[in-house]
Design an enzyme around this catalytic site. Structure first.
Site, PDB file in Angstrom:
ATOM      1  CG  HIS A 161      -2.307   0.440   0.986  1.00  0.00           C
ATOM      2  ND1 HIS A 161      -2.859   0.625  -0.267  1.00  0.00           N
ATOM      3  CD2 HIS A 161      -3.305   0.751   1.869  1.00  0.00           C
ATOM      4  CE1 HIS A 161      -4.116   1.022  -0.146  1.00  0.00           C
ATOM      5  NE2 HIS A 161      -4.411   1.109   1.140  1.00  0.00           N
TER       6      HIS A 161
ATOM      7  CG  PHE B  32      -3.284   5.702   9.328  1.00  0.00           C
ATOM      8  CD1 PHE B  32      -2.603   4.511   9.117  1.00  0.00           C
ATOM      9  CD2 PHE B  32      -3.125   6.349  10.539  1.00  0.00           C
ATOM     10  CE1 PHE B  32      -1.794   3.975  10.101  1.00  0.00           C
ATOM     11  CE2 PHE B  32      -2.322   5.824  11.539  1.00  0.00           C
ATOM     12  CZ  PHE B  32      -1.654   4.632  11.315  1.00  0.00           C
TER      13      PHE B  32
ATOM     14  CG  ASN C 249      -8.837   4.594   4.900  1.00  0.00           C
ATOM     15  OD1 ASN C 249      -8.169   4.157   3.964  1.00  0.00           O
ATOM     16  ND2 ASN C 249      -9.561   3.811   5.666  1.00  0.00           N
TER      17      ASN C 249
END
Length: 189
Positions: free
Chosen positions: A21, A67, A69
């Site tokens: 990611h 983070f 999101n």
């Protein structure tokens, strides 16, 4: 339109540093290193920031402290402070829908299920920013995606991702000049 801000998406912290990611952050970090530029934490901007200048095209590089999101919050704060338009932003991120080691440059579009892109689109009020997508492959079933993106790639996959990062960095001078069509032709071929 020339690019003035490049954001490498990631989850911060050593537990996530080497996960798939974070491939976007890997590219932006490597780009800074190649230009002898060092990141500094800017709590107000909620990011590690640095600047590079390639062929008289200055550009800020950002690694969010938030983070994945919540990447949009950081991107919005930086772009508003420095008066950078969405069309002057390049988001570098991992891409499940590309095979490992493929890289694609794209302008605009949806979030494709990527929560970082979803938040950036919501925070900027538009999806009309540029994206450099680094292929990390797909685990085969949607139920495996969360675990997959938060795991470390195999040595073979990691090398393919690094090769893609090299190809991505090679087009950054073209991207910074604003010639997106030429950059797309070169990297998407």
């Amino acid at each position: 339109m020339a690019i003035k801000l490049i954001v490498g998406l990631r989850n911060p912290g050593s537990a996530y540093e080497q996960t798939r990611h974070n491939a976007g952050a890997w590219l932006v970090t490597a780009l800074a290193q190649r230009h002898n530029s060092h990141f500094k934490i800017d709590k107000k901007m909620q990011a590690e920031l640095t600047e590079i200048d390639i062929n008289n095209h200055p550009c800020r590089l950002a690694l969010p402290l938030t983070f994945m999101n919540h990447s949009g919050q950081t991107t919005r704060i930086i772009s508003q402070f420095y008066k950078i338009e969405p069309g002057e932003i390049l988001i570098v991120h991992d891409e499940l829908d590309l095979p490992v080691g493929r890289i694609k440059l794209k302008t605009g579009g949806g979030h494709g299920g990527h929560n970082g892109l979803r938040d950036i689109t919501a925070q900027l009020g538009t999806g009309e920013f540029h994206r450099l997508r680094i292929g990390i492959g797909h685990p085969g079933h949607k139920d495996l995606v969360h675990q997959y993106v938060l795991s470390r790639p195999s040595m073979h996959d990691r090398q393919q991702i690094y090769d893609a990062i090299d190809r991505g960095i090679a087009i950054i001078p073209i991207v910074l000049s604003g010639d997106m069509a030429r950059a797309m032709n070169q990297v998407n071929a």
